[in-house]
Motif scaffolding. Sequence first.
Motif, PDB file in Angstrom:
ATOM      1  N   GLY A 234       0.640  -1.188   0.122  1.00  0.00           N
ATOM      2  CA  GLY A 234      -0.065  -0.039   0.356  1.00  0.00           C
ATOM      3  C   GLY A 234       0.991   1.004   0.272  1.00  0.00           C
ATOM      4  N   ILE A 235       0.159   2.201  -0.976  1.00  0.00           N
ATOM      5  CA  ILE A 235       1.601   3.700  -0.920  1.00  0.00           C
ATOM      6  C   ILE A 235       0.320   4.432  -0.264  1.00  0.00           C
ATOM      7  CG2 ILE A 235       2.097   5.120  -2.283  1.00  0.00           C
ATOM      8  CD1 ILE A 235       3.399   2.403  -1.976  1.00  0.00           C
ATOM      9  N   THR A 236       0.335   5.361   0.482  1.00  0.00           N
ATOM     10  CA  THR A 236      -0.123   5.754   0.885  1.00  0.00           C
ATOM     11  C   THR A 236       0.097   7.732   0.947  1.00  0.00           C
ATOM     12  OG1 THR A 236      -0.739   4.288   3.205  1.00  0.00           O
ATOM     13  CG2 THR A 236      -0.933   7.084   3.809  1.00  0.00           C
ATOM     14  N   ALA A 237      -0.734   8.650   0.614  1.00  0.00           N
ATOM     15  CA  ALA A 237      -0.808   9.872   0.525  1.00  0.00           C
ATOM     16  C   ALA A 237      -1.718  10.536   1.586  1.00  0.00           C
ATOM     17  CB  ALA A 237      -0.756  10.127  -0.715  1.00  0.00           C
ATOM     18  N   THR A 238      -0.688  11.184   2.131  1.00  0.00           N
ATOM     19  CA  THR A 238      -2.046  12.526   3.149  1.00  0.00           C
ATOM     20  C   THR A 238      -1.167  13.634   2.932  1.00  0.00           C
ATOM     21  OG1 THR A 238      -1.182  10.744   4.879  1.00  0.00           O
ATOM     22  CG2 THR A 238      -1.896  12.911   5.893  1.00  0.00           C
ATOM     23  N   VAL A 239      -2.349  14.588   2.596  1.00  0.00           N
ATOM     24  CA  VAL A 239      -2.614  15.661   2.020  1.00  0.00           C
ATOM     25  C   VAL A 239      -2.860  16.685   2.944  1.00  0.00           C
ATOM     26  CG1 VAL A 239      -2.007  15.320   0.428  1.00  0.00           C
ATOM     27  CG2 VAL A 239      -4.519  15.426   1.064  1.00  0.00           C
ATOM     28  N   ALA A 240      -1.855  18.027   3.727  1.00  0.00           N
ATOM     29  CA  ALA A 240      -3.055  18.887   4.513  1.00  0.00           C
ATOM     30  C   ALA A 240      -3.515  20.160   3.149  1.00  0.00           C
ATOM     31  CB  ALA A 240      -1.672  19.165   5.363  1.00  0.00           C
ATOM     32  N   VAL A 241      -4.702  20.136   3.225  1.00  0.00           N
ATOM     33  CA  VAL A 241      -4.701  21.514   2.905  1.00  0.00           C
ATOM     34  C   VAL A 241      -6.121  22.725   3.434  1.00  0.00           C
ATOM     35  CG1 VAL A 241      -5.521  22.287   0.747  1.00  0.00           C
ATOM     36  CG2 VAL A 241      -4.952  19.484   0.656  1.00  0.00           C
ATOM     37  N   GLN A 242      -5.188  24.515   3.304  1.00  0.00           N
ATOM     38  CA  GLN A 242      -6.384  25.105   3.384  1.00  0.00           C
ATOM     39  C   GLN A 242      -7.077  25.859   2.670  1.00  0.00           C
ATOM     40  OE1 GLN A 242      -2.542  27.774   5.133  1.00  0.00           O
ATOM     41  NE2 GLN A 242      -3.832  26.687   7.378  1.00  0.00           N
ATOM     42  N   PHE A 243      -7.939  25.836   2.796  1.00  0.00           N
ATOM     43  CA  PHE A 243      -9.434  26.610   1.572  1.00  0.00           C
ATOM     44  C   PHE A 243      -9.337  28.120   2.249  1.00  0.00           C
ATOM     45  CE2 PHE A 243      -9.357  21.920   1.076  1.00  0.00           C
ATOM     46  CZ  PHE A 243      -9.813  21.903  -0.067  1.00  0.00           C
ATOM     47  N   GLU A 244      -9.544  28.764   1.247  1.00  0.00           N
ATOM     48  CA  GLU A 244     -10.640  30.031   1.846  1.00  0.00           C
ATOM     49  C   GLU A 244     -11.348  29.622   1.387  1.00  0.00           C
ATOM     50  OE1 GLU A 244     -10.527  34.291   0.196  1.00  0.00           O
ATOM     51  OE2 GLU A 244      -8.790  33.537  -0.865  1.00  0.00           O
ATOM     52  N   LEU A 245     -12.701  29.756   2.327  1.00  0.00           N
ATOM     53  CA  LEU A 245     -14.592  30.254   2.639  1.00  0.00           C
ATOM     54  C   LEU A 245     -14.430  31.895   2.415  1.00  0.00           C
ATOM     55  CD1 LEU A 245     -15.073  26.774   4.158  1.00  0.00           C
ATOM     56  CD2 LEU A 245     -14.150  26.911   2.627  1.00  0.00           C
ATOM     57  N   ALA A 246     -15.803  31.734   1.533  1.00  0.00           N
ATOM     58  CA  ALA A 246     -16.110  33.049   1.371  1.00  0.00           C
ATOM     59  C   ALA A 246     -17.469  32.651   1.193  1.00  0.00           C
ATOM     60  CB  ALA A 246     -15.691  34.150   0.374  1.00  0.00           C
ATOM     61  N   GLN A 247     -18.571  34.415   1.254  1.00  0.00           N
ATOM     62  CA  GLN A 247     -20.328  33.972   0.963  1.00  0.00           C
ATOM     63  C   GLN A 247     -19.843  33.460  -0.212  1.00  0.00           C
ATOM     64  OE1 GLN A 247     -22.831  33.232   3.277  1.00  0.00           O
ATOM     65  NE2 GLN A 247     -22.038  34.342   4.800  1.00  0.00           N
TER      66      GLN A 247
END
Length: 247
Positions: A234-247
């Motif tokens: 098994g090959i595992t990829a872990t990502v940490a992503v920051q999103f900008e949320l708006a109206q």
Amino acid sequence: MKMLRFALAPLALACAMPAAAQMAGPVPAISPTSTLLSVNAEARSFRKPDLAVFSAGVTSQGKTAVEALDANSADMNRVLAALKKAGIADRDIQTNNLSLNPLYAPQVVGPDGRVENPEPRIIGYQVNNQVSVKQRKLADFGKVLDTLVSVGANQVNGPSFELDDSDAAMDEARTAAMAKARQRAELYAKAAGLKVKRIVSISESGGYSPPMPVMYAKAMAEAAPTPIAAGEVGITATVAVQFELAQ
């Protein structure tokens, strides 16, 4: 700027270490009316391994260091010859351990509980020589092990099943991890009455997962003199992503 972080941390730790906020990296620049969402996502991609890495070698003893080395060299030469005869290329054989150590006479304890020979006395020497081997024909792996033992190998460790080229599997895991992160961001945004405006940052980590036995491994094991189950890598990829949320 509002921030949503869906990574829970103990409140007591946050209160006990107020300086932690000062040590953190700078907050990404987003609109003052937007919200910053941080999401961690993990995905795995599975493949049938095409490489088995193991070590094999010989441990020999002799009354003198020269005698132990001579005996070990003779047996080890047969081990190397057997590996090459089995089709293992020179580039896939590498010495990973060669040691020479004295053997001491065991201590003798008298009836009164005292040690009769407190001074260490060398009675011989032991040589250990091991090579790391990459077996590319997994169907022949059990047969190779049996051959090694028959020519004098008395130390065998492993195997570790791997992929010779893991790039495609890693990219598949990365793509799945990003899709999962995006899906979670959309879910949180909808729950908060917002929309995903853009991705602010991405970081990743990953690696191999332990093998998982499956049916094709059983078929291979039944055909081999020494049963070996390759399972899946098994090959595992872990990502940490920051999103900008708006109206």
